[in-house]
Design a protein around this motif. Structure first.
Motif: not given
Length: 485
Positions: A291-296, A298-303, A309-310, A353-359
């Motif tokens: 339900r979250e906007p596309k921009a959110i 992209e910001m989190y890196g969610t799928e 974790f994202a 993992k480091m990059h995903g956690m940081d983002k």
């Protein structure tokens, strides 16, 4: 006497419960009280009652991120240029004498920092090159570099950090917070657990358990993909009305049992049935991150639809918005020993993992801040212990890849929001990051500080069990005043 009464009488004479029930004033009663433990300690508090705090709270809720396996503090926040100077040299005897290690044997070589570091924010805190998003939030982070614990293996160290004891059976910090605060939303649990990385932490579900607290305070494991809470849905072909009738019938039986035996866990069971029924309507909406906007995204890196974790970071924000008091995130896979390519500090797995956690965490902090939630949401980041300044030599032989063994003597955590002093680096380790030296912070001190920010005196938030009042910090712990805003 009828046949039914004869059978009932015969059964009663053969049952342990009937024997103990009729001998409560004698040995049977003493034994039952000892076995029940928490049941005789006191009635459970109302989980949805308004909080009764000891002093004004700075935080209303907590998001606690635990990276199971423990990333290296020497490759994240604790920059040690002196360690770089002795990279590859044989470890001094003074570093080994009297020490116990999980895998190091013989004399290992020293291992310098594997990543570049730079200062960020007004306070000039050190961040490694692979944490650009967190570095961008430097003025909101309070990095504690002088953490230490007694435990050097994963399961007991996780238990120590999360429950205040290396032995199973104690309530988790989330359970204590829920016990003290209650919940703001009667349709959602007050304490929710989200896991990622492919498996649970080594200590298992005990690190989000309720221990001797009533069972209603244990963490409820939730998912950001598939069925949000396993086994909570109605069976196929069962209508909501039929489910309601079933729960009413079960609760009627439980009420009779509670009246007869006085076990608070029976009351807890009824509360859990009722909460599960309400969650069937509220949880799907709360956990639907699509339900979250596309921009959110992209910001989190969610799928959406996957376990990650994202996704859990975004879900944590949604749950906090809806009144959940304590959201615990566990991400497995941070045990970088360097015994294989998968645990190589410089390999694609660990760097990924480091990059995903940081983002994801940079996005979470930014998201909370822009919504005005960071001020009263305490975000905690950490793990069970640190890593050695020596390169691991498993079995006495040098590993082919860069990795470090477990180190209870020094590690880093950070706090943000909720009354933590942003833009601060607190405490110091020695020149090689081996031992906490200045302003040492034990895990009990960290837990005392978390409770303090929630409005509780850790020495007064107690529960009677086995003849004395227990607390999260047991008989230790001091609030770390230097990290309070």
């Amino acid at each position: 006497m009828s046949q039914r009464e004869v059978v009932k009488s015969a059964v009663e004479l053969q049952t342990r419960r009937f024997f103990l029930k009729t001998s409560m004033a004698c040995v049977g009663g003493m034994a039952l009280n000892a076995l029940l433990g928490t049941a005789r300690a006191g009635e459970p508090a109302d989980a949805v009652a308004p909080p009764v705090v000891h002093h004004p709270a700075r935080a209303k809720r907590v998001i606690y991120v635990h990276l199971a396996g423990s990333p290296s503090h020497l490759e994240t926040f604790d920059y040690k240029p002196e360690l770089a100077k002795i990279d590859g040299q044989r470890c001094p005897d003074s570093f080994l004498k009297g020490k116990r290690f999980a895998f190091i044997q013989g004399v290992p070589n020293m291992l310098g920092p594997q990543y570049k570091f730079a200062r960020h924010g007004q306070g000039g805190a050190w961040f490694c090159e692979h944490l650009p998003n967190l570095a961008g939030m430097a003025d909101d982070l309070c990095v504690v570099k002088s953490m230490w614990t007694e435990q050097f293996n994963h399961a007991p160290a996780q238990l120590m950090l999360q429950t205040g004891s290396q032995i199973k059976g104690r309530p988790s910090v989330g359970a204590w917070a829920f016990y003290g605060l209650g919940t703001e939303n009667q349709n959602l649990p007050g304490f929710i657990v989200l896991t990622s990385g492919g498996r649970n932490p080594d200590a298992g579900k005990s690190i989000w358990g309720s221990g001797f607290l009533p069972g209603i305070y244990q963490g409820v494991q939730c998912q950001s993909h598939g069925e949000p809470i396993l086994f909570a849905a109605d069976p196929s072909g069962v209508t909501r009305e039929e489910r309601r009738a079933t729960i009413d019938a079960i609760n009627e039986l439980n009420q009779k049992t509670a009246a007869e035996f006085g076990d608070p866990e029976t009351v807890t069971r009824m509360s859990q049935y009722e909460l599960a029924f309400r969650m069937q309507m509220s949880v799907p909406e709360a956990t639907d991150i699509s339900r979250e906007p596309k921009a959110i995204h992209e910001m989190y890196g969610t799928e959406p639809g996957k376990n990650s974790f994202a996704n859990n970071c975004l879900l944590a924000r949604r749950l906090c918005e809806r009144g959940v008091r304590f959201v615990q995130l566990y991400d497995w896979g941070w045990d970088a020993h360097g015994e294989s390519a998968g645990t190589d500090l410089n390999g694609p797995n660990q760097l990924g993992k480091m990059h995903g956690m940081d983002k994801a965490l940079g996005a979470l902090l930014s998201d909370l801040k822009q919504r005005g939630m960071l001020e009263d949401t305490l975000v905690v980041w950490g793990a069970e212990f640190g890593r050695t300044p020596m390169k691991e030599n498993r079995g006495g032989k040098q590993n082919d890849f860069a990795g470090r063994d477990h180190n209870p003597g020094a590690f880093s955590v950070w706090l943000a929001g909720g009354g933590a002093k942003g833009g601060t680096s607190y405490g110091e380790t020695d020149d090689f990051g081996y031992q906490a030296m200045v302003d040492k912070v034990h895990v009990h001190d960290l837990n005392a500080t978390i409770l303090h920010l929630l409005g509780f005196d850790h020495a007064r938030l107690t529960y009677p069990f086995q003849g004395r009042h227990y607390r999260l910090t047991d008989v230790r712990g001091q609030v770390v005043r230097g990290i309070l805003a």
